[in-house]
Scaffold this motif. Sequence first.
Motif, PDB file in Angstrom:
ATOM      1  N   HIS A 216      77.563  -0.122  24.167  1.00 24.74           N
ATOM      2  CA  HIS A 216      77.367  -0.946  25.369  1.00 24.74           C
ATOM      3  C   HIS A 216      78.734  -1.350  25.924  1.00 24.74           C
ATOM      4  CE1 HIS A 216      78.378  -5.123  24.093  1.00 24.74           C
ATOM      5  NE2 HIS A 216      77.977  -4.742  22.894  1.00 24.74           N
ATOM      6  N   ASP A 228      84.131  -6.419  21.363  1.00 26.37           N
ATOM      7  CA  ASP A 228      82.685  -6.305  21.616  1.00 26.37           C
ATOM      8  C   ASP A 228      82.444  -6.160  23.118  1.00 26.37           C
ATOM      9  OD1 ASP A 228      79.954  -6.387  21.517  1.00 26.37           O
ATOM     10  OD2 ASP A 228      79.823  -8.530  21.095  1.00 26.37           O
ATOM     11  N   ASN A 229      82.398  -5.014  23.679  1.00 28.21           N
ATOM     12  CA  ASN A 229      82.478  -3.762  22.995  1.00 28.21           C
ATOM     13  C   ASN A 229      83.250  -2.755  23.863  1.00 28.21           C
ATOM     14  OD1 ASN A 229      81.974  -1.812  21.020  1.00 28.21           O
ATOM     15  ND2 ASN A 229      80.143  -1.126  22.086  1.00 28.21           N
ATOM     16  N   GLU A 260      73.481  -5.063  27.440  1.00 25.12           N
ATOM     17  CA  GLU A 260      73.109  -5.185  26.025  1.00 25.12           C
ATOM     18  C   GLU A 260      73.109  -6.652  25.623  1.00 25.12           C
ATOM     19  OE1 GLU A 260      74.041  -5.387  21.579  1.00 25.12           O
ATOM     20  OE2 GLU A 260      75.086  -6.257  23.267  1.00 25.12           O
ATOM     21  N   GLU A 261      74.099  -7.370  26.171  1.00 28.44           N
ATOM     22  CA  GLU A 261      74.340  -8.746  25.726  1.00 28.44           C
ATOM     23  C   GLU A 261      73.248  -9.724  26.152  1.00 28.44           C
ATOM     24  OE1 GLU A 261      76.377  -9.487  23.566  1.00 28.44           O
ATOM     25  OE2 GLU A 261      78.217  -8.315  23.697  1.00 28.44           O
ATOM     26  N   ASP A 288      79.308  -0.202  18.112  1.00 28.16           N
ATOM     27  CA  ASP A 288      79.331  -1.546  18.693  1.00 28.16           C
ATOM     28  C   ASP A 288      80.213  -2.435  17.825  1.00 28.16           C
ATOM     29  OD1 ASP A 288      78.856  -3.859  20.035  1.00 28.16           O
ATOM     30  OD2 ASP A 288      76.702  -3.910  19.722  1.00 28.16           O
ATOM     31  N   VAL A 289      81.347  -2.797  18.336  1.00 33.22           N
ATOM     32  CA  VAL A 289      82.371  -3.680  17.756  1.00 33.22           C
ATOM     33  C   VAL A 289      83.452  -2.870  17.026  1.00 33.22           C
ATOM     34  CG1 VAL A 289      82.914  -5.547  16.148  1.00 33.22           C
ATOM     35  CG2 VAL A 289      80.852  -5.695  17.569  1.00 33.22           C
TER      36      VAL A 289
HETATM   37 ZN   LIG Z   1      78.160  -5.777  21.032  1.00 30.11          ZN
END
Ligand SMILES: [Zn+2]
Length: 425
Positions: A216, A228-229, A260-261, A288-289
């Motif tokens: 994302h 992130d991210n 996404e968040e 992711d991250v």
């Molecule tokens: Zn994320």
Amino acid sequence: MRKDMIDSQKAFGYMKSLSFERRSGSPEEKRAALLIAGHLRKMGLKPQVERFDVDVFSFEDAVFEVTTPYKKRYKVWPVGYTKSTPKEGIAAPLVYIDNPNPGTFADVRGKIVLMEGGFTSKTYQAFVENKAKGFVRISAPDRLVYGKLSHILPKRFGRVPGVTLGYEDGLEIVSRGASYGRLISKTSTRKGASQNVTVEIKGKKLPNEVVVICAHYDSVVWSPGATDNAAGSALALALAEHFTKSPLARTLRFIWFGCEEIGLIGSFKYTEKHKKELKKVKMVLNLDVGGTLIGRINAIITGDEKLANYIEVLGKETGAFSSIVADVYSSDSVPFAEYGVPSVNLYRGGGGTSYIHTDGDSLRHCGPSAFETIGRVSLEFLRRVAEAVEFPFTHGLPVSIQEKLKKYIENSGRFYKYKGEKTEK
Ligand SMILES: [Zn+2]
């Protein structure tokens, strides 16, 4: 450049280009999507931008005032998808609750509730049904964490006012025994738009069998969202660049998800829209991250034991992972899991990632070397599965993972509808 490495300098360059506040559904989020599409075009690829509608919340003004036994005003921020109070606010008794659960909400009627944690679907329903007047979420120490509800909860159960308060202020309010106060909050939800960016590198031998690589690219409010991210988005870009020059037997479909968040909205929209094609999607690699100079790589496997064992062996061979667990990852692999599509989630945690979802999630913690090992192991994994003579894994999740998935989806207020193939145990 070595064939088994991605270009980590370039990956970090992509990360830098994306590290600015890209709040879900905002013009800045769109700008990031166009930047990603631009990077892909420069590689000679033809990205698609898939637009979708989304309810976005505004972040206007809010005040929380203690009136008994002392008087003081505190700066607070409306929680996303909550309701505005009347202009003059709501005045009510205050109650502090350790742990929101349906049982402790029995005596919240007519009160403003102070609490630390967020809501699950059940606790939010109980909160609304018990007619609480509003809530004040106390943030974590040393960092102001933005707040939002799952966008589905207010639609299902009704809207109440709610705000986020800094930790030090929360501590003062609780320790001074505040018993009566007033909450003023102005926020709204409006129709907005977001987009997913997709691109394919067609398989040379088995183009109808697809491996999805996703990340994302949106961030939360106030945050440059470096780790992130922007990190995962950049890694996916670097992987796309690598495989453009050397395509594999199966098709690689790259997806950069928006929103996404605020509840995995981009990926849920994607699986809904493309559900007929999901049979062809053999596997998802979700990134992711990451991006931190100091950190460790972890793998979360949403799949069966065979896949977990495979990753464990890969981990032993490469020495890449600090942990491997079978679980549901709170990220864009969830909507695919609903269809029984197995996923490997890789993230580089530790170091600067403790600033996730705050204004401190910046490039200060990050550098090119963060992409070396995760890039190498991602390449190796993709090459193995996408070149395998027979794809080594099937659709379907073990019952233990299905149960975790059910809990995760229901907590967000969605109705759980597992559409994957059943697996026995
Ligand atoms: Zn994320």
